[in-house]
Design a protein around this motif. Structure first.
Motif, PDB file in Angstrom:
ATOM      1  N   LEU A 191     -31.228  20.985  61.047  1.00  0.00           N
ATOM      2  CA  LEU A 191     -30.939  22.340  61.505  1.00  0.00           C
ATOM      3  C   LEU A 191     -30.291  23.201  60.431  1.00  0.00           C
ATOM      4  CD1 LEU A 191     -29.820  21.483  65.146  1.00  0.00           C
ATOM      5  CD2 LEU A 191     -32.078  22.130  64.291  1.00  0.00           C
ATOM      6  N   SER A 192     -29.482  22.597  59.557  1.00  0.00           N
ATOM      7  CA  SER A 192     -28.855  23.415  58.501  1.00  0.00           C
ATOM      8  C   SER A 192     -29.935  23.935  57.548  1.00  0.00           C
ATOM      9  CB  SER A 192     -27.783  22.629  57.741  1.00  0.00           C
ATOM     10  OG  SER A 192     -28.337  21.697  56.845  1.00  0.00           O
ATOM     11  N   ALA A 193     -30.941  23.125  57.285  1.00  0.00           N
ATOM     12  CA  ALA A 193     -32.032  23.564  56.399  1.00  0.00           C
ATOM     13  C   ALA A 193     -32.817  24.704  57.034  1.00  0.00           C
ATOM     14  CB  ALA A 193     -32.953  22.386  56.080  1.00  0.00           C
ATOM     15  N   VAL A 194     -33.099  24.571  58.336  1.00  0.00           N
ATOM     16  CA  VAL A 194     -33.855  25.621  59.037  1.00  0.00           C
ATOM     17  C   VAL A 194     -33.029  26.911  59.073  1.00  0.00           C
ATOM     18  CG1 VAL A 194     -34.973  26.270  61.203  1.00  0.00           C
ATOM     19  CG2 VAL A 194     -35.057  23.886  60.430  1.00  0.00           C
ATOM     20  N   ALA A 195     -31.737  26.783  59.383  1.00  0.00           N
ATOM     21  CA  ALA A 195     -30.889  27.976  59.514  1.00  0.00           C
ATOM     22  C   ALA A 195     -30.665  28.652  58.160  1.00  0.00           C
ATOM     23  CB  ALA A 195     -29.553  27.595  60.150  1.00  0.00           C
ATOM     24  N   ASN A 198     -37.796  21.322  50.641  1.00  0.00           N
ATOM     25  CA  ASN A 198     -36.990  20.504  51.543  1.00  0.00           C
ATOM     26  C   ASN A 198     -37.115  19.039  51.139  1.00  0.00           C
ATOM     27  OD1 ASN A 198     -35.988  22.643  53.088  1.00  0.00           O
ATOM     28  ND2 ASN A 198     -37.904  22.770  54.231  1.00  0.00           N
ATOM     29  N   VAL A 199     -35.968  18.449  50.823  1.00  0.00           N
ATOM     30  CA  VAL A 199     -35.978  17.074  50.311  1.00  0.00           C
ATOM     31  C   VAL A 199     -36.034  16.102  51.490  1.00  0.00           C
ATOM     32  CG1 VAL A 199     -34.783  15.366  48.909  1.00  0.00           C
ATOM     33  CG2 VAL A 199     -34.728  17.801  48.241  1.00  0.00           C
ATOM     34  N   ALA A 229     -42.227  18.522  59.306  1.00  0.00           N
ATOM     35  CA  ALA A 229     -43.032  19.359  60.207  1.00  0.00           C
ATOM     36  C   ALA A 229     -42.593  20.817  60.088  1.00  0.00           C
ATOM     37  CB  ALA A 229     -42.892  18.867  61.645  1.00  0.00           C
ATOM     38  N   HIS A 230     -41.297  21.021  60.043  1.00  0.00           N
ATOM     39  CA  HIS A 230     -40.760  22.386  59.863  1.00  0.00           C
ATOM     40  C   HIS A 230     -41.332  23.020  58.599  1.00  0.00           C
ATOM     41  CE1 HIS A 230     -37.949  25.519  58.646  1.00  0.00           C
ATOM     42  NE2 HIS A 230     -37.702  24.821  57.560  1.00  0.00           N
ATOM     43  N   THR A 231     -41.367  22.269  57.523  1.00  0.00           N
ATOM     44  CA  THR A 231     -41.764  22.811  56.220  1.00  0.00           C
ATOM     45  C   THR A 231     -43.240  23.205  56.206  1.00  0.00           C
ATOM     46  OG1 THR A 231     -40.190  21.250  55.247  1.00  0.00           O
ATOM     47  CG2 THR A 231     -41.703  22.362  53.736  1.00  0.00           C
ATOM     48  N   VAL A 232     -44.073  22.331  56.736  1.00  0.00           N
ATOM     49  CA  VAL A 232     -45.518  22.594  56.709  1.00  0.00           C
ATOM     50  C   VAL A 232     -45.845  23.778  57.623  1.00  0.00           C
ATOM     51  CG1 VAL A 232     -47.791  21.609  57.162  1.00  0.00           C
ATOM     52  CG2 VAL A 232     -46.029  20.213  56.059  1.00  0.00           C
ATOM     53  N   ASN A 233     -45.165  23.856  58.760  1.00  0.00           N
ATOM     54  CA  ASN A 233     -45.358  25.000  59.664  1.00  0.00           C
ATOM     55  C   ASN A 233     -44.899  26.287  58.988  1.00  0.00           C
ATOM     56  OD1 ASN A 233     -43.863  26.893  61.761  1.00  0.00           O
ATOM     57  ND2 ASN A 233     -45.590  25.946  62.825  1.00  0.00           N
ATOM     58  N   LEU A 234     -43.757  26.225  58.312  1.00  0.00           N
ATOM     59  CA  LEU A 234     -43.211  27.407  57.630  1.00  0.00           C
ATOM     60  C   LEU A 234     -44.161  27.896  56.535  1.00  0.00           C
ATOM     61  CD1 LEU A 234     -40.627  29.231  57.284  1.00  0.00           C
ATOM     62  CD2 LEU A 234     -39.934  27.615  55.494  1.00  0.00           C
ATOM     63  N   ALA A 235     -44.730  26.948  55.789  1.00  0.00           N
ATOM     64  CA  ALA A 235     -45.658  27.320  54.719  1.00  0.00           C
ATOM     65  C   ALA A 235     -46.833  28.109  55.282  1.00  0.00           C
ATOM     66  CB  ALA A 235     -46.149  26.068  54.003  1.00  0.00           C
ATOM     67  N   ALA A 236     -47.343  27.665  56.428  1.00  0.00           N
ATOM     68  CA  ALA A 236     -48.469  28.389  57.057  1.00  0.00           C
ATOM     69  C   ALA A 236     -48.026  29.776  57.490  1.00  0.00           C
ATOM     70  CB  ALA A 236     -48.995  27.585  58.250  1.00  0.00           C
ATOM     71  N   GLY A 260     -48.224  25.869  44.573  1.00  0.00           N
ATOM     72  CA  GLY A 260     -48.633  25.074  45.739  1.00  0.00           C
ATOM     73  C   GLY A 260     -47.722  25.333  46.933  1.00  0.00           C
ATOM     74  N   THR A 261     -48.291  25.279  48.123  1.00  0.00           N
ATOM     75  CA  THR A 261     -47.468  25.465  49.327  1.00  0.00           C
ATOM     76  C   THR A 261     -47.994  24.582  50.452  1.00  0.00           C
ATOM     77  OG1 THR A 261     -46.383  27.123  50.723  1.00  0.00           O
ATOM     78  CG2 THR A 261     -48.733  27.475  50.294  1.00  0.00           C
ATOM     79  N   GLY A 262     -47.087  24.210  51.363  1.00  0.00           N
ATOM     80  CA  GLY A 262     -47.467  23.360  52.492  1.00  0.00           C
ATOM     81  C   GLY A 262     -47.771  21.934  52.079  1.00  0.00           C
ATOM     82  N   ARG A 263     -47.280  21.543  50.912  1.00  0.00           N
ATOM     83  CA  ARG A 263     -47.601  20.202  50.381  1.00  0.00           C
ATOM     84  C   ARG A 263     -46.455  19.211  50.629  1.00  0.00           C
ATOM     85  NH1 ARG A 263     -50.691  21.942  45.637  1.00  0.00           N
ATOM     86  NH2 ARG A 263     -52.147  23.460  46.511  1.00  0.00           N
ATOM     87  N   ILE A 264     -46.850  17.944  50.622  1.00  0.00           N
ATOM     88  CA  ILE A 264     -45.870  16.858  50.627  1.00  0.00           C
ATOM     89  C   ILE A 264     -45.879  16.304  49.210  1.00  0.00           C
ATOM     90  CG2 ILE A 264     -45.180  14.655  51.673  1.00  0.00           C
ATOM     91  CD1 ILE A 264     -45.485  16.777  53.837  1.00  0.00           C
ATOM     92  N   TRP A 265     -44.928  16.683  48.410  1.00  0.00           N
ATOM     93  CA  TRP A 265     -44.854  16.182  47.033  1.00  0.00           C
ATOM     94  C   TRP A 265     -44.103  14.853  47.054  1.00  0.00           C
ATOM     95  CZ3 TRP A 265     -42.300  21.395  45.347  1.00  0.00           C
ATOM     96  CH2 TRP A 265     -43.289  22.377  45.210  1.00  0.00           C
TER      97      TRP A 265
END
Ligand SMILES: NC(=O)c1ccc[n+]([C@@H]2O[C@H](COP(=O)([O-])OP(=O)(O)OC[C@H]3O[C@@H](n4cnc5c(N)ncnc54)[C@H](OP(=O)(O)O)[C@@H]3O)[C@@H](O)[C@H]2O)c1
Length: 266
Positions: free
Chosen positions: A120-124, A143-144, A170-177, A245-250
């Motif tokens: 939640l701290s990352a999302v906020a 997001n690590v 999941a938050h990160t990939v949704n945010l990228a979209a 790049g965006t929406g990736r899992i590095w």
């Protein structure tokens, strides 16, 4: 004089920047020309890293904040905006691996604290800092996470940690979209098995409490020299962050020169 560092003129916030992967990432970003805002709870560690960054000729603003506390998260976002006017790069790195052990025996407050810190701290913070990035038409959010999300059954005794990292991905990939076309990218970084205080803390836990198999796994990877350095992991993160790049899992294990086994990517 022209500053031709790739991130010259950019400002980055790294959470959990006092030690480990966060510290190495902050130093790597400063080496690439960025000014830094550094966030964690330990003032002495933040001051030390800020000094190292200033030695590289970049500015560094340490901010003490407890990201397990929702009020701390809110005031941290405000303070970051105050000292920086908005960041261009956000690396949500701070996290805890605790609580470990059987799910039926966990402390409820510990579970909730981990969810606040790891997810939640990352999302906020992202929500608070995103408007400036979008207005500028450029931003990098990383997001690590952890490679354990690819094989959740591999960390029995780490249910809360695995849950939080899967949610963060999941938050990160949704945010990228959501951010497609804005110039702001969002990506996940799986940093590998890294020689940090977090690993040491797990090795120091009572095997009976956290589970023999889990404990042994962490003891063995250390004993067999399979941990990579924070600097190695941060270098891969930086290289990826410089791209579009965006929406990736590095994953550090997939970096050039690595073989899929973080042990060989030293
Ligand atoms: N090390 C590994 O093998 C490994 C593997 C996979 C993923 N990761 C991930 O990589 C990231 C960094 O891990 P690490 O190994 O570098 O950990 P670490 O050495 O324990 O460092 C964690 C950092 O986060 C800060 N932090 C912890 N709790 C905080 C809180 N409540 N509020 C604000 N800051 C807080 C710590 O500072 P204070 O305690 O002073 O606040 C510290 O600066 C984490 O997301 C972790 O899940 C690590």
């Amino acid at each position: 004089m022209l500053d031709d560092h790739p991130l010259a003129g950019r400002t980055a916030l790294v959470t959990g920047a006092g030690r480990g992967i966060g510290r190495a990432t902050a130093l790597a970003l400063a080496g690439a020309g960025a000014d830094l805002v550094l966030l964690a709870r330990s003032a002495d560690q933040l001051a030390a890293v800020a000094g190292e960054i200033r030695d590289l000729g970049r500015t560094a603003h340490p901010i003490r904040a407890d990201l397990e506390d929702p009020r701390g998260v809110r005031s941290a976002g405000d303070e970051v905006l105050d000292v920086s006017g908005g960041v261009d790069i956000l690396v949500n790195n701070a996290a805890r691996v605790a609580p470990l052990g059987g799910t039926a025996r966990l402390d409820q407050d510990d579970i909730l604290d981990a969810l606040v810190l790891n997810v939640l701290s990352a999302v906020a913070l992202t929500s608070a800092l995103l408007p400036v990035m979008v207005r500028r038409g450029w931003g990098r959010i990383v997001n690590v996470s952890s490679g354990i999300v690819a094989r959740p059954e591999g960390m029995v005794g780490g249910n809360v940690y695995v849950t939080t990292k899967a949610a963060l991905e999941a938050h990160t990939v949704n945010l990228a979209a959501e951010l497609d076309g804005t110039g702001v990218t969002a990506n996940v970084y799986r940093p590998g098995t890294v020689d940090t205080a977090m690993q040491e803390w797990i090795r120091d836990q009572d095997p009976e409490r956290i589970g023999e198999a889990l404990h042994q796994r962490f003891v063995s990877s250390h004993a067999e020299g399979r941990l990579i350095t924070p600097e190695r992991s941060a270098a891969v993160l930086l290289e990826r962050l410089l791209g579009d790049g965006t929406g990736r899992i590095w994953d550090v294990a997939a970096a050039p020169g690595a073989t899929g086994d973080p042990a060989r990517s030293r």
